[in-house]
Motif scaffolding. Structure first.
Motif, PDB file in Angstrom:
ATOM      1  N   SER A 146       0.832  -1.210   0.000  1.00 46.23           N
ATOM      2  CA  SER A 146       0.000   0.000   0.000  1.00 46.23           C
ATOM      3  C   SER A 146       0.861   1.252   0.000  1.00 46.23           C
ATOM      4  O   SER A 146       0.567   2.223  -0.714  1.00 46.23           O
ATOM      5  CB  SER A 146      -0.930   0.002   1.220  1.00 46.23           C
ATOM      6  N   LYS A 147       1.922   1.229   0.771  1.00 41.10           N
ATOM      7  CA  LYS A 147       2.831   2.377   0.816  1.00 41.10           C
ATOM      8  C   LYS A 147       3.529   2.553  -0.523  1.00 41.10           C
ATOM      9  O   LYS A 147       3.762   3.682  -0.975  1.00 41.10           O
ATOM     10  CB  LYS A 147       3.855   2.184   1.930  1.00 41.10           C
ATOM     11  N   GLU A 148       3.857   1.445  -1.173  1.00 37.53           N
ATOM     12  CA  GLU A 148       4.487   1.525  -2.488  1.00 37.53           C
ATOM     13  C   GLU A 148       3.540   2.149  -3.516  1.00 37.53           C
ATOM     14  O   GLU A 148       3.951   2.946  -4.360  1.00 37.53           O
ATOM     15  CB  GLU A 148       4.922   0.132  -2.942  1.00 37.53           C
ATOM     16  N   CYS A 149       2.267   1.798  -3.439  1.00 36.83           N
ATOM     17  CA  CYS A 149       1.280   2.388  -4.343  1.00 36.83           C
ATOM     18  C   CYS A 149       1.150   3.894  -4.105  1.00 36.83           C
ATOM     19  O   CYS A 149       1.014   4.672  -5.056  1.00 36.83           O
ATOM     20  CB  CYS A 149      -0.077   1.710  -4.167  1.00 36.83           C
ATOM     21  N   LYS A 150       1.194   4.300  -2.853  1.00 42.43           N
ATOM     22  CA  LYS A 150       1.137   5.725  -2.530  1.00 42.43           C
ATOM     23  C   LYS A 150       2.356   6.449  -3.083  1.00 42.43           C
ATOM     24  O   LYS A 150       2.258   7.584  -3.565  1.00 42.43           O
ATOM     25  CB  LYS A 150       1.022   5.921  -1.027  1.00 42.43           C
ATOM     26  N   ARG A 151       3.516   5.780  -3.025  1.00 42.57           N
ATOM     27  CA  ARG A 151       4.739   6.387  -3.560  1.00 42.57           C
ATOM     28  C   ARG A 151       4.629   6.623  -5.060  1.00 42.57           C
ATOM     29  O   ARG A 151       4.963   7.705  -5.562  1.00 42.57           O
ATOM     30  CB  ARG A 151       5.950   5.482  -3.273  1.00 42.57           C
ATOM     31  N   ILE A 152       4.140   5.622  -5.784  1.00 41.93           N
ATOM     32  CA  ILE A 152       3.997   5.751  -7.243  1.00 41.93           C
ATOM     33  C   ILE A 152       2.947   6.799  -7.581  1.00 41.93           C
ATOM     34  O   ILE A 152       3.132   7.611  -8.499  1.00 41.93           O
ATOM     35  CB  ILE A 152       3.639   4.395  -7.870  1.00 41.93           C
ATOM     36  N   GLN A 153       1.847   6.814  -6.842  1.00 39.97           N
ATOM     37  CA  GLN A 153       0.804   7.807  -7.084  1.00 39.97           C
ATOM     38  C   GLN A 153       1.348   9.219  -6.908  1.00 39.97           C
ATOM     39  O   GLN A 153       1.079  10.109  -7.739  1.00 39.97           O
ATOM     40  CB  GLN A 153      -0.379   7.579  -6.136  1.00 39.97           C
ATOM     41  N   GLN A 154       2.127   9.437  -5.862  1.00 42.34           N
ATOM     42  CA  GLN A 154       2.692  10.750  -5.619  1.00 42.34           C
ATOM     43  C   GLN A 154       3.657  11.141  -6.726  1.00 42.34           C
ATOM     44  O   GLN A 154       3.668  12.294  -7.177  1.00 42.34           O
ATOM     45  CB  GLN A 154       3.424  10.766  -4.273  1.00 42.34           C
ATOM     46  N   LYS A 155       4.436  10.184  -7.200  1.00 46.23           N
ATOM     47  CA  LYS A 155       5.390  10.474  -8.280  1.00 46.23           C
ATOM     48  C   LYS A 155       4.659  10.826  -9.571  1.00 46.23           C
ATOM     49  O   LYS A 155       5.060  11.755 -10.280  1.00 46.23           O
ATOM     50  CB  LYS A 155       6.322   9.289  -8.498  1.00 46.23           C
ATOM     51  N   ILE A 156       3.585  10.114  -9.869  1.00 47.15           N
ATOM     52  CA  ILE A 156       2.798  10.417 -11.069  1.00 47.15           C
ATOM     53  C   ILE A 156       2.220  11.828 -10.978  1.00 47.15           C
ATOM     54  O   ILE A 156       2.247  12.601 -11.942  1.00 47.15           O
ATOM     55  CB  ILE A 156       1.676   9.371 -11.257  1.00 47.15           C
ATOM     56  N   GLU A 157       1.706  12.171  -9.808  1.00 47.66           N
ATOM     57  CA  GLU A 157       1.136  13.505  -9.624  1.00 47.66           C
ATOM     58  C   GLU A 157       2.197  14.596  -9.738  1.00 47.66           C
ATOM     59  O   GLU A 157       1.944  15.675 -10.278  1.00 47.66           O
ATOM     60  CB  GLU A 157       0.433  13.579  -8.267  1.00 47.66           C
ATOM     61  N   HIS A 166      -3.228   1.418  -6.519  1.00 49.07           N
ATOM     62  CA  HIS A 166      -3.735   0.648  -5.398  1.00 49.07           C
ATOM     63  C   HIS A 166      -3.293  -0.805  -5.473  1.00 49.07           C
ATOM     64  O   HIS A 166      -2.808  -1.278  -6.502  1.00 49.07           O
ATOM     65  CB  HIS A 166      -5.272   0.696  -5.374  1.00 49.07           C
ATOM     66  N   VAL A 167      -3.471  -1.487  -4.342  1.00 55.00           N
ATOM     67  CA  VAL A 167      -3.244  -2.929  -4.275  1.00 55.00           C
ATOM     68  C   VAL A 167      -4.527  -3.621  -4.707  1.00 55.00           C
ATOM     69  O   VAL A 167      -5.605  -3.312  -4.205  1.00 55.00           O
ATOM     70  CB  VAL A 167      -2.869  -3.362  -2.846  1.00 55.00           C
ATOM     71  N   PHE A 181      -2.039 -10.905  -5.192  1.00 58.16           N
ATOM     72  CA  PHE A 181      -2.341  -9.488  -5.337  1.00 58.16           C
ATOM     73  C   PHE A 181      -1.400  -8.853  -6.353  1.00 58.16           C
ATOM     74  O   PHE A 181      -0.353  -9.414  -6.703  1.00 58.16           O
ATOM     75  CB  PHE A 181      -2.240  -8.753  -3.989  1.00 58.16           C
ATOM     76  N   GLY A 182      -1.808  -7.709  -6.824  1.00 49.66           N
ATOM     77  CA  GLY A 182      -0.960  -6.931  -7.724  1.00 49.66           C
ATOM     78  C   GLY A 182      -1.014  -5.472  -7.315  1.00 49.66           C
ATOM     79  O   GLY A 182      -1.843  -5.060  -6.505  1.00 49.66           O
ATOM     80  N   MET A 183      -0.134  -4.692  -7.877  1.00 41.96           N
ATOM     81  CA  MET A 183      -0.131  -3.243  -7.696  1.00 41.96           C
ATOM     82  C   MET A 183      -0.357  -2.615  -9.060  1.00 41.96           C
ATOM     83  O   MET A 183       0.239  -3.055 -10.050  1.00 41.96           O
ATOM     84  CB  MET A 183       1.205  -2.778  -7.098  1.00 41.96           C
ATOM     85  N   THR A 184      -1.209  -1.622  -9.123  1.00 42.19           N
ATOM     86  CA  THR A 184      -1.599  -1.109 -10.430  1.00 42.19           C
ATOM     87  C   THR A 184      -2.004   0.351 -10.395  1.00 42.19           C
ATOM     88  O   THR A 184      -2.435   0.859  -9.348  1.00 42.19           O
ATOM     89  CB  THR A 184      -2.781  -1.944 -10.984  1.00 42.19           C
ATOM     90  N   LEU A 185      -1.871   1.022 -11.519  1.00 46.04           N
ATOM     91  CA  LEU A 185      -2.486   2.329 -11.674  1.00 46.04           C
ATOM     92  C   LEU A 185      -4.002   2.144 -11.663  1.00 46.04           C
ATOM     93  O   LEU A 185      -4.502   1.094 -12.086  1.00 46.04           O
ATOM     94  CB  LEU A 185      -2.058   2.978 -12.997  1.00 46.04           C
ATOM     95  N   GLY A 186      -4.714   3.156 -11.182  1.00 43.97           N
ATOM     96  CA  GLY A 186      -6.161   3.077 -11.123  1.00 43.97           C
ATOM     97  C   GLY A 186      -6.821   3.618 -12.381  1.00 43.97           C
ATOM     98  O   GLY A 186      -6.160   4.079 -13.324  1.00 43.97           O
ATOM     99  N   MET A 187      -8.125   3.576 -12.383  1.00 44.36           N
ATOM    100  CA  MET A 187      -8.875   3.965 -13.568  1.00 44.36           C
ATOM    101  C   MET A 187      -8.707   5.449 -13.909  1.00 44.36           C
ATOM    102  O   MET A 187      -8.617   5.806 -15.086  1.00 44.36           O
ATOM    103  CB  MET A 187     -10.358   3.631 -13.382  1.00 44.36           C
TER     104      MET A 187
END
Length: 235
Positions: free
Chosen positions: A110-121, A153-154, A176-182
């Motif tokens: 979950s923390k990894e997904c937050k990291r990628i989301q922040q980087k994309i933003e 998200h996970v 489980f996987g980690m992915t960009l959201g819609m």
């Protein structure tokens, strides 16, 4: 959605490759979100051949990894990281500072997904998103469900995803996987959806009806103003 049909996989892949080249010529620091799997492999091979003749086209290209299987080491041949390194990052000489990707086996997904989301933003919108189509209609690891997630998200993987060719032979398959959201995907300026492979006849038929439903996440692409849906006529 701009539907186009091709006689074979090579023709579809080349057309997708030419779209990428046209976008690169228009914007040299293009940001591409890249899927993995059989569908985009031919496109990446086409780009690798183009690099040999025109490496200057790719000198500012940035790659974003669409998704990743949870729990696999990055050296595992079934990981998305291994695939992208082999088919895209190494052939196009993309350094780490021009690559955004989930860690394959993080201590906290979950923390990894937050990291990628922040980087994309922080880095800005994705210019071009290259997608494949899952047999159950998923894109990335946005699986059919009663609701869909907008951001990174996970994702709990469906049985269909666990039968994917990248992991189907594993004794213990990722749960489980980690992915960009819609919203991440739909915010891309342009999308290429590649439809190739057996066992997708039913989902192709449903997608054609334009009925948007969370039970078939790919139908949300009908909401995007610039989607090139490329399909092989018979696979």
């Amino acid at each position: 959605m701009n539907n186009q049909f091709f006689e074979d996989y090579e023709a579809m892949s080349a057309h997708a490759g030419h779209i990428v080249l046209s976008e690169l010529k228009r914007k040299e620091n293009l940001r591409i979100c890249a899927a993995t799997g059989n569908s985009p492999t031919g496109t990446y091979e086409f780009l690798a051949r183009q690099y040999l003749n025109r490496p200057e086209l790719f000198k500012k290209l940035h790659i974003v990894k669409l998704d990743e299987w949870g729990g696999l080491p990055d050296t595992h041949p079934g990981s998305c990281e291994y695939y992208l390194q082999e088919h895209l990052l190494s052939p196009l000489h993309i350094p780490n500072d021009r690559y955004t990707g989930f860690i394959t086996n993080p201590q906290n997904a979950s923390k990894e997904c937050k990291r990628i989301q922040q980087k994309i933003e922080n880095d800005g919108l994705i210019d071009l998103c290259i997608l494949g189509l899952g047999k159950n209609g998923h894109i990335g690891f946005n699986e059919p469900d009663h609701h869909l997630q907008p951001f990174c998200h996970v994702a709990q993987l469906s049985e269909a995803s666990q039968r994917h060719g990248m992991v189907k032979d594993l004794d213990i398959k990722p749960s489980f996987g980690m992915t960009l959201g819609m919203q991440n995907i739909l915010s891309a300026k342009r999308i290429i959806l590649l439809i190739y492979g057996t066992g997708k006849e039913e989902v192709r038929s449903k997608l054609k009806k334009k009925n948007i439903t969370t039970q078939l996440p790919a139908t949300f692409l009908w909401l995007h103003p610039k989607v090139d849906c490329l399909q092989v006529k018979s696979t």
